[in-house]
Design a protein around this motif. Structure first.
Motif, PDB file in Angstrom:
ATOM      1  N   MET A  95       0.846  -1.182   0.000  1.00 48.91           N
ATOM      2  CA  MET A  95       0.000   0.000   0.000  1.00 48.91           C
ATOM      3  C   MET A  95       0.885   1.237   0.000  1.00 48.91           C
ATOM      4  SD  MET A  95      -1.451   0.003   3.936  1.00 48.91           S
ATOM      5  CE  MET A  95      -2.008  -1.704   3.852  1.00 48.91           C
ATOM      6  N   ALA A  96       0.340   2.326  -0.505  1.00 55.14           N
ATOM      7  CA  ALA A  96       1.071   3.592  -0.562  1.00 55.14           C
ATOM      8  C   ALA A  96       0.101   4.725  -0.346  1.00 55.14           C
ATOM      9  CB  ALA A  96       1.785   3.746  -1.904  1.00 55.14           C
ATOM     10  N   GLY A  97       0.605   5.832   0.214  1.00 59.40           N
ATOM     11  CA  GLY A  97      -0.234   6.998   0.450  1.00 59.40           C
ATOM     12  C   GLY A  97       0.129   8.122  -0.489  1.00 59.40           C
ATOM     13  N   PHE A  98      -0.888   8.744  -1.068  1.00 60.62           N
ATOM     14  CA  PHE A  98      -0.671   9.823  -2.027  1.00 60.62           C
ATOM     15  C   PHE A  98      -1.428  11.069  -1.588  1.00 60.62           C
ATOM     16  CE2 PHE A  98       0.070   5.972  -4.387  1.00 60.62           C
ATOM     17  CZ  PHE A  98       1.142   6.270  -5.208  1.00 60.62           C
ATOM     18  N   GLY A  99      -0.754  12.206  -1.634  1.00 64.19           N
ATOM     19  CA  GLY A  99      -1.397  13.498  -1.463  1.00 64.19           C
ATOM     20  C   GLY A  99      -1.142  14.309  -2.710  1.00 64.19           C
ATOM     21  N   VAL A 100      -2.175  14.551  -3.501  1.00 61.35           N
ATOM     22  CA  VAL A 100      -2.008  15.149  -4.828  1.00 61.35           C
ATOM     23  C   VAL A 100      -2.758  16.472  -4.899  1.00 61.35           C
ATOM     24  CG1 VAL A 100      -2.143  14.738  -7.318  1.00 61.35           C
ATOM     25  CG2 VAL A 100      -1.974  12.804  -5.736  1.00 61.35           C
ATOM     26  N   ARG A 101      -2.038  17.545  -5.087  1.00 60.05           N
ATOM     27  CA  ARG A 101      -2.675  18.863  -5.166  1.00 60.05           C
ATOM     28  C   ARG A 101      -3.413  19.034  -6.488  1.00 60.05           C
ATOM     29  NH1 ARG A 101       2.565  22.302  -3.066  1.00 60.05           N
ATOM     30  NH2 ARG A 101       2.324  21.887  -0.842  1.00 60.05           N
ATOM     31  N   ASP A 102      -2.761  18.649  -7.572  1.00 60.06           N
ATOM     32  CA  ASP A 102      -3.369  18.857  -8.887  1.00 60.06           C
ATOM     33  C   ASP A 102      -2.996  17.684  -9.781  1.00 60.06           C
ATOM     34  OD1 ASP A 102      -4.578  19.806 -11.119  1.00 60.06           O
ATOM     35  OD2 ASP A 102      -3.185  21.461 -11.477  1.00 60.06           O
ATOM     36  N   LEU A 103      -3.875  16.725  -9.871  1.00 60.86           N
ATOM     37  CA  LEU A 103      -3.637  15.529 -10.671  1.00 60.86           C
ATOM     38  C   LEU A 103      -4.262  15.751 -12.037  1.00 60.86           C
ATOM     39  CD1 LEU A 103      -2.542  12.640 -10.698  1.00 60.86           C
ATOM     40  CD2 LEU A 103      -4.752  11.877  -9.812  1.00 60.86           C
ATOM     41  N   ASP A 104      -3.425  15.844 -13.049  1.00 59.15           N
ATOM     42  CA  ASP A 104      -3.880  16.276 -14.369  1.00 59.15           C
ATOM     43  C   ASP A 104      -3.938  15.116 -15.353  1.00 59.15           C
ATOM     44  OD1 ASP A 104      -4.622  17.775 -16.532  1.00 59.15           O
ATOM     45  OD2 ASP A 104      -2.642  18.633 -16.888  1.00 59.15           O
ATOM     46  N   ALA A 105      -5.022  14.381 -15.339  1.00 57.84           N
ATOM     47  CA  ALA A 105      -5.335  13.367 -16.349  1.00 57.84           C
ATOM     48  C   ALA A 105      -4.172  12.422 -16.625  1.00 57.84           C
ATOM     49  CB  ALA A 105      -5.790  14.042 -17.647  1.00 57.84           C
ATOM     50  N   LEU A 106      -3.738  11.709 -15.604  1.00 49.97           N
ATOM     51  CA  LEU A 106      -2.687  10.719 -15.792  1.00 49.97           C
ATOM     52  C   LEU A 106      -3.281   9.410 -16.296  1.00 49.97           C
ATOM     53  CD1 LEU A 106      -0.520  11.218 -12.589  1.00 49.97           C
ATOM     54  CD2 LEU A 106      -0.179  12.195 -14.860  1.00 49.97           C
ATOM     55  N   GLN A 107      -2.578   8.778 -17.196  1.00 50.99           N
ATOM     56  CA  GLN A 107      -3.051   7.515 -17.762  1.00 50.99           C
ATOM     57  C   GLN A 107      -2.845   6.369 -16.787  1.00 50.99           C
ATOM     58  OE1 GLN A 107      -1.736   6.604 -21.766  1.00 50.99           O
ATOM     59  NE2 GLN A 107      -1.646   4.424 -21.292  1.00 50.99           N
ATOM     60  N   MET A 108      -3.866   5.527 -16.635  1.00 51.10           N
ATOM     61  CA  MET A 108      -3.752   4.320 -15.833  1.00 51.10           C
ATOM     62  C   MET A 108      -3.039   3.248 -16.654  1.00 51.10           C
ATOM     63  SD  MET A 108      -5.247   4.844 -12.861  1.00 51.10           S
ATOM     64  CE  MET A 108      -5.737   3.240 -12.238  1.00 51.10           C
ATOM     65  N   VAL A 109      -1.948   2.738 -16.136  1.00 48.53           N
ATOM     66  CA  VAL A 109      -1.196   1.681 -16.809  1.00 48.53           C
ATOM     67  C   VAL A 109      -1.575   0.343 -16.191  1.00 48.53           C
ATOM     68  CG1 VAL A 109       1.101   0.776 -17.313  1.00 48.53           C
ATOM     69  CG2 VAL A 109       0.702   3.239 -17.338  1.00 48.53           C
ATOM     70  N   PRO A 110      -1.974  -0.646 -16.994  1.00 49.70           N
ATOM     71  CA  PRO A 110      -2.424  -1.934 -16.450  1.00 49.70           C
ATOM     72  C   PRO A 110      -1.389  -2.575 -15.531  1.00 49.70           C
ATOM     73  CG  PRO A 110      -2.954  -1.790 -18.768  1.00 49.70           C
ATOM     74  CD  PRO A 110      -2.091  -0.598 -18.457  1.00 49.70           C
ATOM     75  N   HIS A 111      -1.894  -3.212 -14.472  1.00 48.12           N
ATOM     76  CA  HIS A 111      -1.035  -3.849 -13.488  1.00 48.12           C
ATOM     77  C   HIS A 111      -1.665  -5.182 -13.084  1.00 48.12           C
ATOM     78  CE1 HIS A 111       0.861  -4.581  -9.547  1.00 48.12           C
ATOM     79  NE2 HIS A 111       1.879  -3.922 -10.062  1.00 48.12           N
ATOM     80  N   PRO A 112      -0.867  -6.210 -12.808  1.00 49.75           N
ATOM     81  CA  PRO A 112      -1.425  -7.525 -12.439  1.00 49.75           C
ATOM     82  C   PRO A 112      -1.847  -7.596 -10.977  1.00 49.75           C
ATOM     83  CG  PRO A 112       0.964  -7.662 -12.543  1.00 49.75           C
ATOM     84  CD  PRO A 112       0.594  -6.277 -13.023  1.00 49.75           C
ATOM     85  N   ALA A 113      -2.754  -6.728 -10.588  1.00 47.60           N
ATOM     86  CA  ALA A 113      -3.273  -6.716  -9.220  1.00 47.60           C
ATOM     87  C   ALA A 113      -4.654  -6.095  -9.235  1.00 47.60           C
ATOM     88  CB  ALA A 113      -2.352  -5.927  -8.290  1.00 47.60           C
ATOM     89  N   VAL A 114      -5.395  -6.339  -8.184  1.00 48.30           N
ATOM     90  CA  VAL A 114      -6.646  -5.630  -7.952  1.00 48.30           C
ATOM     91  C   VAL A 114      -6.296  -4.352  -7.198  1.00 48.30           C
ATOM     92  CG1 VAL A 114      -8.857  -5.681  -6.751  1.00 48.30           C
ATOM     93  CG2 VAL A 114      -8.048  -7.722  -7.955  1.00 48.30           C
ATOM     94  N   THR A 115      -6.722  -3.214  -7.709  1.00 47.66           N
ATOM     95  CA  THR A 115      -6.380  -1.932  -7.119  1.00 47.66           C
ATOM     96  C   THR A 115      -7.537  -1.430  -6.271  1.00 47.66           C
ATOM     97  OG1 THR A 115      -4.917  -1.357  -8.963  1.00 47.66           O
ATOM     98  CG2 THR A 115      -5.712   0.451  -7.591  1.00 47.66           C
ATOM     99  N   LEU A 116      -7.232  -1.137  -5.029  1.00 47.51           N
ATOM    100  CA  LEU A 116      -8.214  -0.602  -4.078  1.00 47.51           C
ATOM    101  C   LEU A 116      -7.794   0.819  -3.729  1.00 47.51           C
ATOM    102  CD1 LEU A 116     -10.633  -1.125  -2.124  1.00 47.51           C
ATOM    103  CD2 LEU A 116      -8.949  -1.939  -0.468  1.00 47.51           C
ATOM    104  N   LEU A 117      -8.713   1.766  -3.913  1.00 56.15           N
ATOM    105  CA  LEU A 117      -8.414   3.167  -3.656  1.00 56.15           C
ATOM    106  C   LEU A 117      -9.362   3.688  -2.581  1.00 56.15           C
ATOM    107  CD1 LEU A 117      -6.492   5.367  -4.841  1.00 56.15           C
ATOM    108  CD2 LEU A 117      -8.448   6.163  -6.169  1.00 56.15           C
ATOM    109  N   LEU A 118      -8.785   4.118  -1.453  1.00 53.05           N
ATOM    110  CA  LEU A 118      -9.555   4.667  -0.340  1.00 53.05           C
ATOM    111  C   LEU A 118      -9.240   6.155  -0.235  1.00 53.05           C
ATOM    112  CD1 LEU A 118      -8.797   1.826   2.236  1.00 53.05           C
ATOM    113  CD2 LEU A 118     -10.958   2.170   1.015  1.00 53.05           C
ATOM    114  N   GLU A 119     -10.195   7.006  -0.605  1.00 53.63           N
ATOM    115  CA  GLU A 119      -9.929   8.446  -0.602  1.00 53.63           C
ATOM    116  C   GLU A 119     -10.547   9.082   0.627  1.00 53.63           C
ATOM    117  OE1 GLU A 119     -12.103  11.131  -1.116  1.00 53.63           O
ATOM    118  OE2 GLU A 119     -13.973  10.010  -1.393  1.00 53.63           O
ATOM    119  N   PHE A 120      -9.864  10.132   1.128  1.00 54.43           N
ATOM    120  CA  PHE A 120     -10.352  10.786   2.332  1.00 54.43           C
ATOM    121  C   PHE A 120     -10.054  12.279   2.332  1.00 54.43           C
ATOM    122  CE2 PHE A 120      -6.133   9.081   2.967  1.00 54.43           C
ATOM    123  CZ  PHE A 120      -5.424  10.152   3.492  1.00 54.43           C
TER     124      PHE A 120
END
Length: 284
Positions: free
Chosen positions: A1-26
């Motif tokens: 797991m990793a934590g991200f704090g993003v001020r301005d996320l500008d349309a980044l492309q999702m690159v396929p990964h061999p995992a199930v991705t879980l995103l918990l935003e707060f």
């Protein structure tokens, strides 16, 4: 797991990964996924293995704070409460799966002061759900670990023979429990390994030769299929560039700067490419 704090996320492309991705935003803002067909999804979400194939999904947002977890498909069914096959490589709102528990988790993540506390909270959640959920067949788990361990060089016929199943039975159980057929899993794992070697600066011809591709053209076709980009351009994708910091251990050097991505350090400072990481027993 990793934590991200993003001020301005500008349309980044999702690159396929061999995992199930879980995103918990707060955070104050919410991540938004934009699909090529015009659909959008906002907030906490879960994505099946291989999300973003063909370069068809981008993520954006302002003032986004989130914990991102890469779940092995072997444990994802127990943690999520549904099989990754029900996601079919797509994305679902976490609220649709977990109901009110999603809002409660996000509130708890927002209430704690440090990233390490957020990781501990997330880890406890995953462990609790994993313990209560149904396991996959041991033969399916073994086949998945063989595919990952071989970096996508395992042969499906040999996997079936080694577990004592027919190819058809392995295909059926693997697909229903992990969310993708074994041949697709092999292809995705091989691509992921090759893509990160390209990011590390290795030449396409050498990468193709070392990672099981028939030739450089074969590598080129797979990279285009999974990302919509050529091997020469995919190395600049920010999601790939930040991977070695967020999920270390690949043996690829991190890029010195990824514009627009900001993550908080354990002491509360903020830098361009530092990511808080927790290795969770629940993810093993």
């Amino acid at each position: 797991m990793a934590g991200f704090g993003v001020r301005d996320l500008d349309a980044l492309q999702m690159v396929p990964h061999p995992a199930v991705t879980l995103l918990l935003e707060f955070g104050a803002g919410s991540p938004v996924l934009d699909f090529a067909d015009g659909r959008q999804l906002r907030g906490s979400m879960v994505a099946g293995p291989g999300l973003g194939s063909g370069g068809a999904v981008r993520v954006r947002g302002e003032n986004v704070e989130c914990v991102q977890v890469r779940l092995s498909p072997v444990i994802a069914r127990a943690v999520l409460g549904v099989s990754p096959a029900d996601l079919d490589g797509a994305v679902a709102s976490l609220g649709d799966l977990w109901g009110r528990e999603t809002a409660r988790i996000c509130e708890q993540l927002s209430d704690v002061a440090s990233w390490q506390d957020r990781f501990a909270l997330t880890d406890a959640l995953l462990a609790r759900r994993h313990e209560a959920g149904p396991p996959v067949d041991p033969e399916v788990a073994w086949a998945w670990h063989r595919i990952v361990g071989s970096r996508g060089l395992a042969r499906v016929d040999e996997l079936a023979a080694e577990v004592g199943w027919s190819r058809k039975r392995l295909w059926s159980r693997f697909r229903s429990q992990l969310g993708l057929p074994p041949k697709r899993a092999v292809k995705l794992v091989r691509f992921d390994h090759a893509a990160h070697r390209l990011v590390a600066g290795e030449g396409a011809a050498q990468v193709a030769a070392d990672t099981g591709y028939a030739d450089q053209s074969h590598l080129h076709r797979d990279v285009v299929e999974f990302t919509g980009a050529t091997p020469a351009t995919v190395v600049a994708e920010p999601f790939l560039a930040v991977d070695d910091i967020a999920w270390p251990g690949r043996g690829t050097p991190a890029k010195p700067h990824v514009p627009g991505i900001f993550v908080r350090s354990p002491t509360g400072g903020e830098t361009a490419t530092a990511v808080n990481v927790a290795q969770s027993p629940a993810l093993a």
